[in-house]
Design an enzyme around this catalytic site. Structure first.
Site, PDB file in Angstrom:
ATOM      1  N   ARG A   7      52.799  36.962  22.057  1.00 53.87           N
ATOM      2  CA  ARG A   7      51.838  36.697  23.343  1.00 53.87           C
ATOM      3  C   ARG A   7      51.775  37.565  24.241  1.00 53.87           C
ATOM      4  O   ARG A   7      52.250  38.349  24.396  1.00 53.87           O
ATOM      5  CB  ARG A   7      52.641  35.455  23.897  1.00 53.87           C
ATOM      6  CG  ARG A   7      51.929  34.607  24.743  1.00 53.87           C
ATOM      7  CD  ARG A   7      52.677  33.587  25.753  1.00 53.87           C
ATOM      8  NE  ARG A   7      51.729  33.134  26.639  1.00 53.87           N
ATOM      9  CZ  ARG A   7      52.017  32.631  27.971  1.00 53.87           C
ATOM     10  NH1 ARG A   7      53.414  32.578  28.353  1.00 53.87           N
ATOM     11  NH2 ARG A   7      51.439  32.017  28.783  1.00 53.87           N
ATOM     12  N   HIS A   8      50.343  37.456  24.603  1.00 52.22           N
ATOM     13  CA  HIS A   8      49.923  38.564  25.746  1.00 52.22           C
ATOM     14  C   HIS A   8      51.075  38.440  27.176  1.00 52.22           C
ATOM     15  O   HIS A   8      51.881  37.622  27.083  1.00 52.22           O
ATOM     16  CB  HIS A   8      48.575  38.141  26.145  1.00 52.22           C
ATOM     17  CG  HIS A   8      48.293  36.681  26.963  1.00 52.22           C
ATOM     18  ND1 HIS A   8      48.753  36.565  27.941  1.00 52.22           N
ATOM     19  CD2 HIS A   8      47.999  35.496  26.392  1.00 52.22           C
ATOM     20  CE1 HIS A   8      48.696  35.313  28.512  1.00 52.22           C
ATOM     21  NE2 HIS A   8      48.285  34.784  27.857  1.00 52.22           N
ATOM     22  N   GLY A   9      50.490  39.555  27.772  1.00 46.72           N
ATOM     23  CA  GLY A   9      51.600  39.821  28.545  1.00 46.72           C
ATOM     24  C   GLY A   9      51.033  38.907  30.117  1.00 46.72           C
ATOM     25  O   GLY A   9      50.020  38.097  29.895  1.00 46.72           O
ATOM     26  N   ASN A  14      48.677  32.883  34.770  1.00 47.86           N
ATOM     27  CA  ASN A  14      50.116  32.585  34.621  1.00 47.86           C
ATOM     28  C   ASN A  14      50.807  32.282  35.934  1.00 47.86           C
ATOM     29  O   ASN A  14      51.601  31.375  36.060  1.00 47.86           O
ATOM     30  CB  ASN A  14      50.712  33.531  33.691  1.00 47.86           C
ATOM     31  CG  ASN A  14      50.217  33.450  32.292  1.00 47.86           C
ATOM     32  OD1 ASN A  14      50.166  34.824  31.855  1.00 47.86           O
ATOM     33  ND2 ASN A  14      49.766  32.433  31.759  1.00 47.86           N
ATOM     34  N   GLY A  21      42.882  29.097  28.999  1.00 47.26           N
ATOM     35  CA  GLY A  21      41.986  28.965  27.954  1.00 47.26           C
ATOM     36  C   GLY A  21      41.130  29.964  27.726  1.00 47.26           C
ATOM     37  O   GLY A  21      41.630  30.929  27.292  1.00 47.26           O
ATOM     38  N   ARG A  59      43.173  39.646  27.915  1.00 52.69           N
ATOM     39  CA  ARG A  59      44.716  39.699  28.017  1.00 52.69           C
ATOM     40  C   ARG A  59      45.464  40.056  26.807  1.00 52.69           C
ATOM     41  O   ARG A  59      46.333  40.686  26.665  1.00 52.69           O
ATOM     42  CB  ARG A  59      45.182  38.451  28.673  1.00 52.69           C
ATOM     43  CG  ARG A  59      44.976  37.297  27.707  1.00 52.69           C
ATOM     44  CD  ARG A  59      45.155  36.006  28.990  1.00 52.69           C
ATOM     45  NE  ARG A  59      44.918  34.666  28.351  1.00 52.69           N
ATOM     46  CZ  ARG A  59      43.922  33.993  28.321  1.00 52.69           C
ATOM     47  NH1 ARG A  59      42.716  34.628  28.751  1.00 52.69           N
ATOM     48  NH2 ARG A  59      43.803  32.685  27.746  1.00 52.69           N
ATOM     49  N   GLU A  86      43.104  31.556  22.368  1.00 48.80           N
ATOM     50  CA  GLU A  86      43.599  30.391  23.100  1.00 48.80           C
ATOM     51  C   GLU A  86      42.686  29.072  22.845  1.00 48.80           C
ATOM     52  O   GLU A  86      41.497  28.978  22.730  1.00 48.80           O
ATOM     53  CB  GLU A  86      43.992  30.710  24.604  1.00 48.80           C
ATOM     54  CG  GLU A  86      44.693  29.622  25.320  1.00 48.80           C
ATOM     55  CD  GLU A  86      46.188  29.124  24.421  1.00 48.80           C
ATOM     56  OE1 GLU A  86      45.920  28.915  23.244  1.00 48.80           O
ATOM     57  OE2 GLU A  86      47.243  29.637  25.331  1.00 48.80           O
ATOM     58  N   GLY A 159      49.544  31.966  24.187  1.00 46.42           N
ATOM     59  CA  GLY A 159      50.905  30.818  23.958  1.00 46.42           C
ATOM     60  C   GLY A 159      50.665  29.825  22.975  1.00 46.42           C
ATOM     61  O   GLY A 159      51.329  29.472  21.995  1.00 46.42           O
TER      62      GLY A 159
END
Length: 229
Positions: A7-9, A14, A21, A59, A86, A159
């Site tokens: 998963r991206h940072g 976040n 999205g 991202r 996403e 995610g």
């Protein structure tokens, strides 16, 4: 074939509990730090990648670039695929979804955490089941590519798209979130032999667990907006 699905940072959305999205939010400073630390850990392991596939959203792209560079794999080619993006929340993208900033209209938001596979598409967006379908299309194409059977491949995703991609491999696919959204830069390892996929490691983090941003655990059944740091 061995797959590392990350998963991206972390991003500011976040941190602020806003729906991302398809909005192209970049990594924040901590997100870059987590990706760098993950890459450094992989370098210590001597991990060598042959190829990377990434969501085109920045991202995910930047996470892939950082972990590859820091692990000594900076020359590995990155291919972008829209099927790894996403879930798009449509009209709800950008809205606050935490306890202190909740802006989501309607009554279905709690289902996104409690029973996402029962959700209809978001207004002008997608449903989690639709994300499962498009990521499954990508995954089957990938694991049956004859040219990639002996490769180690990085997948840089999100995610929801990570959980959707791996959903058929979990012991209980009906438990979509498997307890929580994957932490930023958490990765899962999948070994594929003769078209059969095996989870070798799941939701691994290469940084101190105190840095995990855990806002999005499953909601209480009553559907109260949940915002846990």
């Amino acid at each position: 074939m061995r797959l590392y699905v990350i998963r991206h940072g972390e991003t500011d959305y976040n941190r602020l509990a806003r729906v991302q999205g398809w909005i192209d939010i970049p990594l924040n400073e901590n997100g870059r730090r987590l990706a760098i630390q993950t890459g450094e850990a992989w370098k210590k392991e001597g991990l060598i990648f042959d190829l990377c596939f990434s969501s085109p959203l920045s991202r995910a792209r930047e996470t892939a670039e950082l972990v590859l560079a820091e692990s000594g794999n900076g020359d590995v080619p990155i291919r972008f695929d829209d099927r790894l993006k996403e879930l798009t929340f449509g009209d709800w993208e950008g809205l606050g979804c935490g306890k202190e900033n909740f802006e989501i209209p309607g009554e279905n938001w709690s289902l996104f955490y409690n029973d996402p596979l029962s959700l209809p598409p978001f207004p002008n967006g997608e449903s989690p089941r639709q994300v499962c379908a498009r990521t499954a299309d990508f995954y089957q194409e990938l694991i049956h590519d004859p040219a990639l059977q002996d490769k180690t491949i990085l997948l840089s995703v999100h995610g929801c798209s990570l959980r959707a991609l791996l959903n058929p491999l979990y012991e209980d696919p009906s438990d979509f979130w498997q307890g929580h959204v994957p932490f930023n830069c958490a990765y899962t390892i999948v070994d594929v032999r003769n078209g059969v996929s095996t989870l070798t490691a799941r939701d691994v983090i290469a940084y101190d667990s105190s840095l995990c941003l855990n806002r999005y655990k499953a909601l209480p059944k009553k559907g109260v907006p949940h915002d846990e740091k």
